[in-house]
Scaffold this active site. Structure first.
Site, PDB file in Angstrom:
ATOM      1  N   GLY A  62      22.986  87.113 -13.832  1.00 38.93           N
ATOM      2  CA  GLY A  62      24.180  87.268 -12.999  1.00 38.93           C
ATOM      3  C   GLY A  62      25.343  87.836 -13.741  1.00 38.93           C
TER       4      GLY A  62
ATOM      5  N   GLY B  77      30.148  80.499 -15.746  1.00 40.86           N
ATOM      6  CA  GLY B  77      31.279  79.643 -15.408  1.00 40.86           C
ATOM      7  C   GLY B  77      31.405  79.315 -13.935  1.00 40.86           C
TER       8      GLY B  77
ATOM      9  N   GLY C 206      29.279  77.394 -12.322  1.00 40.96           N
ATOM     10  CA  GLY C 206      28.679  76.092 -12.031  1.00 40.96           C
ATOM     11  C   GLY C 206      27.189  76.147 -11.805  1.00 40.96           C
ATOM     12  N   LYS C 207      26.578  77.261 -12.190  1.00 43.44           N
ATOM     13  CA  LYS C 207      25.142  77.389 -11.958  1.00 43.44           C
ATOM     14  C   LYS C 207      24.354  76.372 -12.792  1.00 43.44           C
ATOM     15  CE  LYS C 207      23.087  81.008 -13.656  1.00 43.44           C
ATOM     16  NZ  LYS C 207      22.388  82.260 -13.971  1.00 43.44           N
ATOM     17  N   SER C 208      24.687  76.291 -14.088  1.00 41.80           N
ATOM     18  CA  SER C 208      23.966  75.350 -14.943  1.00 41.80           C
ATOM     19  C   SER C 208      24.171  73.923 -14.473  1.00 41.80           C
ATOM     20  CB  SER C 208      24.440  75.455 -16.394  1.00 41.80           C
ATOM     21  OG  SER C 208      24.320  76.767 -16.828  1.00 41.80           O
ATOM     22  N   TYR C 209      25.394  73.614 -14.075  1.00 39.53           N
ATOM     23  CA  TYR C 209      25.673  72.251 -13.609  1.00 39.53           C
ATOM     24  C   TYR C 209      24.832  71.944 -12.378  1.00 39.53           C
ATOM     25  CZ  TYR C 209      28.246  68.199 -11.908  1.00 39.53           C
ATOM     26  OH  TYR C 209      28.579  66.939 -11.470  1.00 39.53           O
TER      27      TYR C 209
ATOM     28  N   ASP D  95      16.022  81.635 -12.650  1.00 43.11           N
ATOM     29  CA  ASP D  95      17.411  81.789 -13.027  1.00 43.11           C
ATOM     30  C   ASP D  95      17.704  83.291 -13.035  1.00 43.11           C
ATOM     31  OD1 ASP D  95      19.388  80.607 -15.867  1.00 43.11           O
ATOM     32  OD2 ASP D  95      19.866  81.905 -14.185  1.00 43.11           O
TER      33      ASP D  95
END
Lengths: 377, 601
Positions: free
Chosen positions: A247, A97, A99-102, A244
């Site tokens: 985390g 949540g 914002g890593k994927s974004y 990746d």
């Protein structure tokens, strides 16, 4: 261009709908290359310095860091490096949540680093290729879990553990890792989606202290330059790795992400960590050079990955994503500390020189002799 | 007073509740879904709170030790659950409750396990709060408690495990995992103290507690041999840096002993399956690591011995500090760190732990360390572990270097340095600089220095004799100088920017000094080349000047660089002033000679 240190960037995401509805406070402030984390009750705030601070909280502000800006700062150099034949590595770190994927992938209308990198890659290839200059792009996707490496693109073998090797000529590689040819970002996207399905499920359980599964996606670019007259061709191979990093909140608190990046003074409860404690003890130098002793690697695979991407002409970048919300304060602090530690990872392959006192004495004598000689000239 | 039968019912009820709690905490909690990670723990907490109120009443009514103990167990578990569910303050309160209510009966067998567990947990809790000092207080208490309890131990006072307190009938058979619970708790206390002392930066104490932890693992026979050996060998590296060579050697010997024993065990087993292979591979890998630790021990012993001798020379000490290590060892009071249960003399006898004074002794250490490096290289091969392989070769080069220090005959010294060159060159040519640039730099640099060392030895010998040097000797001098220059130059060239091909205007801090020193050395080396041809002399003198000039110019452009090379800079500044005059003089001579030739022809 050559650097022995990781370049570290931090990005703060906008408030999500829930946070806006709750009227959550923002505790993250960014000024130039500093990120400041405020605590609502305690007065002191913590300041961290990074190579890039991407403020993506509010799209209407002037200093808003869009996907394009982030890519321009971090992605272009990596691509340039690749075309010159050198390697690069981007580490993405951030809790669920944040914002890593974004940041890494983004969406159709706001592509992240990886799609932009790939689009640019194929664009440049289309522009530059010719009879003499041809390109080949291949990808591989692996997972590192509990020190074991699994091939996420090969359904037959992805339960087997692969060996990591360092060949004196070919460089570092994973033995047996499949490498598949691709011609567009769509191909890449499809393969990543497939690979994600094979990731170890246990790794996502927050309660597991050993939930450290890192996924490494690599794009290998081979450039072949042929001299049409003689038919002789030369090849340049470069690799861009996108890591990746696991985390999980737990993992960060127990510092279980590589012994060099261990969290400060928390006690490890289980005797299984005795090795890490002793390694840390032996590591801290008492004035001597690191080369005087040998501390065996523990978290070898991830350290190996880091080590081989530092130094020489490789570029290494870490992107850490954080939430602006007050109720994520602890996680944000952990992430910032982690990123801060990453800054200090340096490849210790520095040159050690012998003391040259004797040579200096000799040269001083020569200076005197020269002075004498010239006086008498 | 409650009647016997009512008590029995209550006790059975408590036992059932306790069993339920154990099941929730030990089994069910592992299967809690990520969305409700503490489900089982909260459930356990509810039951425990219920048990607490029952027991509080029982204790009030009868003040019986057993009830107090049971209440202690309940408080302890409430505290543990609170800590696990991230309610540290509540956890602390419950744990303190437990400790305070039991400390009067601390040394009773029913109480000791509860108290030690609680104290260990409080140690962990305070450490998580970032207060290692406070953490240490609780752990010290646990340590003292154990020591007092075991001092008064007799066969009837075995510590009582928790669930025995709750059991209402005799056990069918002894529960294996409650045996030696006291010993296991104490080992954890030792381990936690090791970590806390580390946080308090008392690294020597930390190492001592690490040793104790290892020792206790040995004695309890509860350890993984490969891990244990690796830990012992790693700890040796700490000791040797503190001049604790006896302790270092002992820990290395223990590591080898345990590995050898494990290897024999493995050999007795039969199997070709994947798990067996994995075990063998792991043993091979870590044996190679232990071998490298042994080699570093030898290297450090030689290096320390050399430093001692060199500083003694400089200070003109009258008493040669004999063969004892104790005056320079920095371990303080915690010297006695031995694995008394192991017979290690056959390992320890292979190499000394005393400082080296003479060549013969140095040679023994050399041979031993060399053997360990050869063993390590069998695992760390060039085509699979290139970086490690190079490090091993670099260690070998250092071994020769130290050996040369103790050798008095110059010819033999030269040969030792030549061995260094051979090893370093042979690995360098196998490396692809694209992937191993930093390593190649180290090798070029060391080769530059080594050729230069050999050159200096030759020059010294030539100076000692009165005869004219032979053409061969001169050729040798020039060859060595050229080789040295070539290697330093390759190092320098590797710093150029890949696209512009220019030296960067600002050098990275990591390479700044080595780069400038490389220029410095090259400058000096050019002046050592001997040639009768004055035109060629002029060229070399020019190159020498260029090299010194680079250093001077760089420091002028980068003020911050001066502090790294202040001594060399001073010499270079003189050189760039004086050498041009020498150059002029030489040019003049060349012109005159040219004119003389003209006259002749």
């Amino acid at each position: 261009m050559a650097t022995d240190k990781i370049k570290v960037a931090v990005r703060v995401r906008p408030f999500n709908r829930r946070e806006l509805e709750l009227g959550t406070q923002c505790v993250v402030q960014m000024e130039a290359q500093q990120t400041i984390l405020h605590h609502l009750e305690r007065k002191q705030s913590k300041t961290f310095a990074f190579d890039h601070c991407f403020f993506s909280l509010e799209p209407t502000t002037e200093k808003f860091a869009s996907q394009e800006i982030v890519f321009d700062c971090l992605g272009r150099d990596i691509l340039d490096n690749a075309f010159q034949g050198y390697n690069a590595c981007i580490f993405a770190y951030g809790q669920t949540g944040s914002g890593k994927s974004y940041t890494m992938m983004g969406g159709q209308d706001n592509k992240g680093i990886i799609p932009r990198l790939c689009d640019s890659l194929f664009d440049l290839i289309a522009k530059q290729q010719s009879l003499e200059l041809t390109y080949k792009v291949e990808v591989s996707y692996m997972e590192i879990y509990n020190e074991k490496v699994h091939d996420l693109l090969d359904p037959k073998t992805n339960k087997q553990s692969l060996k990591v090797r360092e060949h004196n000529v070919l460089g570092p590689y994973v033995d047996g890792l499949s490498q598949l040819a691709v011609t567009s970002f769509q191909d890449i996207d499809n393969l990543m989606a497939e690979g994600n399905k094979s990731r170890t499920v246990a790794a996502t359980n927050m309660n597991s202290e050993s939930s450290r599964s890192h996924a490494v996606f690599s794009v290998v670019l081979t450039q072949t330059l042929t001299d049409t007259k003689s038919g002789v061709s030369g090849e340049k191979v470069s690799r861009m790795s996108l890591v990746d990093l696991a985390g999980s909140e737990r993992a960060v608190k127990t510092g279980a992400v590589g012994d060099r990046l261990k969290e400060g003074s928390n006690i490890n409860k289980s005797l299984t960590t005795l090795g890490l404690v002793i390694s840390k003890l032996a590591d801290q130098s008492s004035g001597g050079k690191n080369k005087d002793k040998f501390v065996p690697y523990r978290d070898s695979v991830l350290t190996w990955l880091l080590k081989d991407n530092l130094g020489g002409n490789s570029k290494t970048v870490m992107v850490a994503t954080i939430s602006p919300a007050a109720d994520n304060y602890e996680e944000t602090l952990s992430t910032l500390r982690y990123a801060d530690r990453a800054k200090r990872i340096v490849n210790h392959a520095v040159v050690n020189e012998d003391p040259n006192a004797r040579i200096i004495r000799e040269l001083r004598q020569e200076v005197e002799a020269l002075k004498e000689m010239l006086k008498n000239a | 007073m409650a009647t016997h039968s009512m008590n029995k019912e209550v006790l059975v009820d408590l036992q059932e509740k306790y069993d339920k709690v154990r099941k929730l905490l030990d089994e069910d909690s592992k299967r809690d879904p990520p969305s409700e990670p503490y489900k089982s723990k909260y459930a356990a907490s509810v039951i425990l709170t219920d048990m607490k109120s029952i027991l509080v009443k029982l204790v009030e009514d009868s003040d019986c030790l057993k009830f107090k103990a049971m209440l202690g167990v309940v408080s302890l578990n409430l505290g543990l659950v609170s800590v696990d569910t991230e309610e540290l303050s509540t956890g602390e309160e419950q744990l303190m409750n437990c400790v305070d209510s039991l400390c009067d009966d601390a040394l009773k067998p029913e109480i000791i396990l509860i108290l030690m567990t609680a104290l260990n947990q409080l140690g962990i809790l305070w450490s998580e709060r970032g207060d290692p000092q406070k953490s240490k207080e609780y752990l010290d208490r646990a340590e003292k408690l154990y020591e007092e309890f075991t001092a008064h131990l007799s066969s009837s006072t075995a510590a009582v495990p928790f669930h025995d307190l709750f059991r209402t009938s005799s056990p069918e058979m002894p529960q294996p995992d409650t045996e030696n619970m006291l010993e296991r708790l104490y080992t954890l206390t030792m381990y936690y103290l090791a970590q806390v002392h580390g946080s308090l930066n008392d690294h020597v104490k930390s190492a001592a507690y690490c040793h104790t932890t290892l020792k206790r693992q040995l004695e309890s026979k509860d350890f993984d041999p490969v891990d244990w050996a690796l830990n012992s060998a790693t700890l040796s590296q700490f000791f040797m840096e503190k001049n604790g060579f006896s302790q270092a050697r002992h820990h290395l010997a223990a590591a080898s002993y345990i590995l050898d024993q494990y290897e024999s065990d493995l050999n007795l087993q039969e199997g070709n399956d994947e798990t067996f292979e994995a075990k063998r591979e792991r043993l091979r890998h870590r044996s190679a690591d232990v071998a490298r630790c042994w080699a570093k021990y030898g290297l450090m012993l030689l290096s320390n011995s050399r430093e001692r001798l060199m500083s003694e020379e400089n200070e003109n000490e009258e008493e040669a500090s004999g063969t004892s290590n104790s005056n320079t060892e920095e371990l303080g009071d915690v010297k006695h760190l031995w694995f008394t249960s192991l017979e290690l003399s056959c390992y320890e006898d292979q190499i000394t732990d005393k400082h080296i004074l003479v060549y013969e002794d140095a040679r023994k250490v050399f041979v031993d360390a060399q053997k360990w490096l050869a063993k390590a290289k069998q695992y760390y091969t060039l085509d699979e572990h290139a970086s490690d392989c190079v490090q091993i070769v670099q260690d070998l080069s250092q071994l020769y270097k130290y050996l040369a220090f103790f050798e008095e005959d110059e010819k033999r010294q030269s040969r030792m340095h030549k061995r260094r060159v051979d090893h370093l060159e042979s690995v360098l040519k196998e490396l692809n600089p694209q992937y191993y640039l930093l390593v190649c730099r180290q090798l070029w640099y060391e080769l530059g220095e080594t050729y230069s060392d050999i050159l200096d030895i030759k020059l010294q010998r030539l100076q000692m004799t009165d005869e004219r040097p032979t053409p061969h000797a001169l050729w040798k001098v020039n060859h060595l100088a050229q080789q040295s220059i070539s290697n330093f130059s390759k190092f320098i060239e590797s710093l150029r920017d890949a696209s512009t091909k220019k030296m960067p205007a600002r050098l990275n801090e990591d390479v700044l000094r080595p780069a400038l020193i490389a220029y410095f050395r090259v400058g000096r080396l050019y002046s050592k080349i001997v040639t009768p041809d004055k035109v060629v002399q002029l060229q070399y003198l020019g190159k020498s000047l260029d090299a010194y000039q680079f250093l001077v110019d760089y420091c002028r452009n980068d003020e911050g660089a001066k502090k790294y090379v202040s001594v060399e800079l001073a010499v270079c500044e003189d050189m760039v002033k004086l050498l041009p005059l020498k150059l002029e003089k030489l040019k003049h001579e060349v012109q005159q000679e040219g004119q003389e030739w003209k006259h002749v022809s």
